[in-house]
Design a protein around this motif. Structure first.
Motif, PDB file in Angstrom:
ATOM      1  N   ASP A  66       0.855  -1.177   0.000  1.00  0.00           N
ATOM      2  CA  ASP A  66       0.000   0.000   0.000  1.00  0.00           C
ATOM      3  C   ASP A  66       0.894   1.232   0.000  1.00  0.00           C
ATOM      4  O   ASP A  66       1.686   1.432   0.938  1.00  0.00           O
ATOM      5  CB  ASP A  66      -0.901  -0.020   1.249  1.00  0.00           C
ATOM      6  N   ILE A  67       0.803   2.073  -1.027  1.00  0.00           N
ATOM      7  CA  ILE A  67       1.706   3.214  -1.123  1.00  0.00           C
ATOM      8  C   ILE A  67       1.453   4.255  -0.037  1.00  0.00           C
ATOM      9  O   ILE A  67       2.273   5.156   0.164  1.00  0.00           O
ATOM     10  CB  ILE A  67       1.633   3.882  -2.513  1.00  0.00           C
ATOM     11  N   ARG A  68       0.346   4.133   0.703  1.00  0.00           N
ATOM     12  CA  ARG A  68       0.090   5.046   1.818  1.00  0.00           C
ATOM     13  C   ARG A  68       0.913   4.679   3.043  1.00  0.00           C
ATOM     14  O   ARG A  68       1.001   5.472   3.990  1.00  0.00           O
ATOM     15  CB  ARG A  68      -1.397   5.030   2.179  1.00  0.00           C
ATOM     16  N   GLU A  69       1.495   3.494   3.052  1.00  0.00           N
ATOM     17  CA  GLU A  69       2.204   2.960   4.219  1.00  0.00           C
ATOM     18  C   GLU A  69       3.714   3.016   4.000  1.00  0.00           C
ATOM     19  O   GLU A  69       4.276   2.197   3.261  1.00  0.00           O
ATOM     20  CB  GLU A  69       1.758   1.532   4.488  1.00  0.00           C
ATOM     21  N   VAL A  70       4.381   3.963   4.641  1.00  0.00           N
ATOM     22  CA  VAL A  70       5.823   4.137   4.462  1.00  0.00           C
ATOM     23  C   VAL A  70       6.611   2.868   4.801  1.00  0.00           C
ATOM     24  O   VAL A  70       7.523   2.492   4.043  1.00  0.00           O
ATOM     25  CB  VAL A  70       6.331   5.343   5.281  1.00  0.00           C
ATOM     26  N   PRO A  71       6.330   2.166   5.912  1.00  0.00           N
ATOM     27  CA  PRO A  71       7.117   0.964   6.207  1.00  0.00           C
ATOM     28  C   PRO A  71       7.070  -0.080   5.091  1.00  0.00           C
ATOM     29  O   PRO A  71       8.080  -0.753   4.830  1.00  0.00           O
ATOM     30  CB  PRO A  71       6.471   0.435   7.495  1.00  0.00           C
ATOM     31  N   GLN A  72       5.916  -0.223   4.445  1.00  0.00           N
ATOM     32  CA  GLN A  72       5.811  -1.187   3.344  1.00  0.00           C
ATOM     33  C   GLN A  72       6.678  -0.760   2.165  1.00  0.00           C
ATOM     34  O   GLN A  72       7.360  -1.585   1.540  1.00  0.00           O
ATOM     35  CB  GLN A  72       4.353  -1.350   2.917  1.00  0.00           C
ATOM     36  N   LEU A  73       6.683   0.525   1.864  1.00  0.00           N
ATOM     37  CA  LEU A  73       7.517   1.023   0.774  1.00  0.00           C
ATOM     38  C   LEU A  73       8.998   0.961   1.139  1.00  0.00           C
ATOM     39  O   LEU A  73       9.846   0.620   0.311  1.00  0.00           O
ATOM     40  CB  LEU A  73       7.140   2.463   0.437  1.00  0.00           C
ATOM     41  N   GLN A  74       9.292   1.286   2.374  1.00  0.00           N
ATOM     42  CA  GLN A  74      10.692   1.309   2.799  1.00  0.00           C
ATOM     43  C   GLN A  74      11.343  -0.060   2.639  1.00  0.00           C
ATOM     44  O   GLN A  74      12.502  -0.166   2.224  1.00  0.00           O
ATOM     45  CB  GLN A  74      10.782   1.775   4.255  1.00  0.00           C
ATOM     46  N   THR A  75      10.612  -1.112   2.938  1.00  0.00           N
ATOM     47  CA  THR A  75      11.133  -2.473   2.779  1.00  0.00           C
ATOM     48  C   THR A  75      11.549  -2.730   1.339  1.00  0.00           C
ATOM     49  O   THR A  75      12.609  -3.308   1.068  1.00  0.00           O
ATOM     50  CB  THR A  75      10.060  -3.497   3.202  1.00  0.00           C
ATOM     51  N   ILE A  76      10.733  -2.278   0.404  1.00  0.00           N
ATOM     52  CA  ILE A  76      11.019  -2.488  -1.020  1.00  0.00           C
ATOM     53  C   ILE A  76      12.207  -1.641  -1.463  1.00  0.00           C
ATOM     54  O   ILE A  76      13.125  -2.135  -2.130  1.00  0.00           O
ATOM     55  CB  ILE A  76       9.766  -2.162  -1.855  1.00  0.00           C
ATOM     56  N   PHE A  77      12.219  -0.377  -1.096  1.00  0.00           N
ATOM     57  CA  PHE A  77      13.308   0.503  -1.515  1.00  0.00           C
ATOM     58  C   PHE A  77      14.636   0.101  -0.873  1.00  0.00           C
ATOM     59  O   PHE A  77      15.693   0.216  -1.498  1.00  0.00           O
ATOM     60  CB  PHE A  77      12.969   1.959  -1.192  1.00  0.00           C
ATOM     61  N   GLN A  78      14.607  -0.377   0.355  1.00  0.00           N
ATOM     62  CA  GLN A  78      15.836  -0.843   0.994  1.00  0.00           C
ATOM     63  C   GLN A  78      16.352  -2.110   0.319  1.00  0.00           C
ATOM     64  O   GLN A  78      17.567  -2.311   0.208  1.00  0.00           O
ATOM     65  CB  GLN A  78      15.594  -1.093   2.483  1.00  0.00           C
ATOM     66  N   GLU A  79      15.445  -2.951  -0.142  1.00  0.00           N
ATOM     67  CA  GLU A  79      15.850  -4.196  -0.803  1.00  0.00           C
ATOM     68  C   GLU A  79      16.627  -3.924  -2.087  1.00  0.00           C
ATOM     69  O   GLU A  79      17.634  -4.585  -2.371  1.00  0.00           O
ATOM     70  CB  GLU A  79      14.612  -5.044  -1.116  1.00  0.00           C
ATOM     71  N   PHE A  80      16.183  -2.945  -2.873  1.00  0.00           N
ATOM     72  CA  PHE A  80      16.764  -2.733  -4.201  1.00  0.00           C
ATOM     73  C   PHE A  80      17.680  -1.517  -4.277  1.00  0.00           C
ATOM     74  O   PHE A  80      18.528  -1.440  -5.166  1.00  0.00           O
ATOM     75  CB  PHE A  80      15.643  -2.629  -5.243  1.00  0.00           C
ATOM     76  N   GLY A  81      17.507  -0.540  -3.401  1.00  0.00           N
ATOM     77  CA  GLY A  81      18.424   0.584  -3.279  1.00  0.00           C
ATOM     78  C   GLY A  81      18.728   1.304  -4.579  1.00  0.00           C
ATOM     79  O   GLY A  81      17.842   1.570  -5.393  1.00  0.00           O
TER      80      GLY A  81
END
Length: 357
Positions: A66-81
């Motif tokens: 859910d793009i409204r949820e920063v923790p969910q997005l952060q997990t993805i962005f941290q994975e691929f950097g």
């Protein structure tokens, strides 16, 4: 590794982007949680498209978030950097009418979700290109105050007006106008994408779409004009025209042509740039003209009714001027005219309805 991250990846533009970029990036990561079904019911579900992408493209990796949820997005962005080279943000709540029902949800998805993605990009992959699918609704109902004339099948702008030859350009005001709740949330996102480009120097592009269409649209009554219209033509479902005598005009751009605009921008990006994106004078129609095309292509007489009440803030006439984009990227031009697009929509819809039986 080069990664393209696509939000709304099972939607019309997102899925077209996945297919387009699959052979241009090592990995395409899609973010989609099928909120379109929540917005529009079973007709709006994109599960069929998500499954199609997974089967067709081995380098497509799906993430339900859910793009409204920063923790969910952060997990993805941290994975691929910093391997993320492109963020294509197509996820949205796209309906005027629906937005007025749940303004918090609409603003959360359209405005807050966009800010979340911008900030994740700035923190984790600031050199990536960030492309946002905005909308012509950011101009509110200002187009309705242009000098319009009525013809047999459409409203048209006076030939002496500057917008007659090419359509409405990016200088139209966003102020002193009724946007609709949806339009206002998209304005907030649109301006924020521009600001991240201008303030932080990020490579951000805003594309203000007219009617976006194509064969992979999950059209529903509240959103997906040509797709839902063709579905009604095929199935005999009654269609309702809302106001303006059915002569309201929209330009329509095929999803492939729009994603090709994104590709040109990605290869030579700018910071905080804004472009109108639609079918322009190349591909546009009124509601009555679209019904005529649907009947011609499907071979069926459409079942439709007319309501005198137009949707609040809806445009009477809107045709996008793409001159600015074409000046910046002269290698781009439309591939699909209106009839070719509608034939594709018809054939795809017939196939999908056959599978659903």
């Amino acid at each position: 590794m080069n990664i393209a991250l696509v939000t709304g990846s099972a939607g019309l533009i997102g899925s077209e982007a996945v297919a387009f970029f699959a052979d241009k990036f090592d990995l395409v990561v899609g973010i989609d949680n099928n909120m379109r079904q929540y917005f529009f019911g079973p007709d709006g579900s994109t599960d069929w498209n998500r499954n199609r992408l997974a089967d067709a493209f081995p380098n497509y990796h799906h993430r339900t978030a859910d793009i409204r949820e920063v923790p969910q997005l952060q997990t993805i962005f941290q994975e691929f950097g910093t391997d993320i080279k492109l963020i294509l943000h197509t996820a949205a709540q796209p309906s005027h009418d629906w937005a007025a029902r749940e303004p918090f949800t609409d603003f959360g998805v359209n405005a807050v979700g966009t800010l979340n993605l911008l900030e994740m990009t700035r923190l984790h992959c600031p050199e990536a290109v960030f492309i946002f699918t905005s909308t012509n609704k950011v101009y509110g109902d200002n187009p309705n105050f242009l000098p319009l004339i009525e013809t047999d099948t459409r409203w048209e702008i006076e030939q002496t007006h500057a917008y007659f030859e090419h359509g409405i350009d990016e200088h139209m005001s966003l102020d002193h106008t009724k946007h609709s709740i949806f339009g206002a949330s998209k304005v907030a996102a649109d301006i924020m994408v521009q600001e991240y480009g201008r303030y932080f120097g990020m490579k951000t592009g805003v594309f203000r779409g007219g009617c976006l269409t194509g064969p992979n649209h999950s059209g529903a009554q509240l959103h997906g004009f040509l797709s839902y219209l063709m579905k009604c033509a095929i199935t005999g479902t009654q269609y309702t025209i809302f106001g303006y005598k059915g002569k309201q005009v929209r330009d329509n751009i095929h999803s492939w042509d729009l994603v090709n605009m994104f590709w040109h921008f990605y290869q030579n990006p700018r910071a905080g740039e804004v472009y109108n994106a639609g079918g322009g004078r190349y591909a546009n129609c009124s509601m009555l003209e679209a019904i005529g095309l649907c009947e011609e292509i499907s071979g069926n007489v459409m079942n439709y009714q007319y309501s005198e009440t137009n949707r609040s803030g809806d445009h009477i006439w809107y045709i996008s001027d793409l001159s600015k984009f074409q000046a910046h990227y002269p290698g781009w031009w439309w591939t699909y005219d209106l009839k070719a697009t509608m034939v594709q929509i018809h054939d795809s819809m017939v196939a999908r309805l056959a599978v659903a039986k």
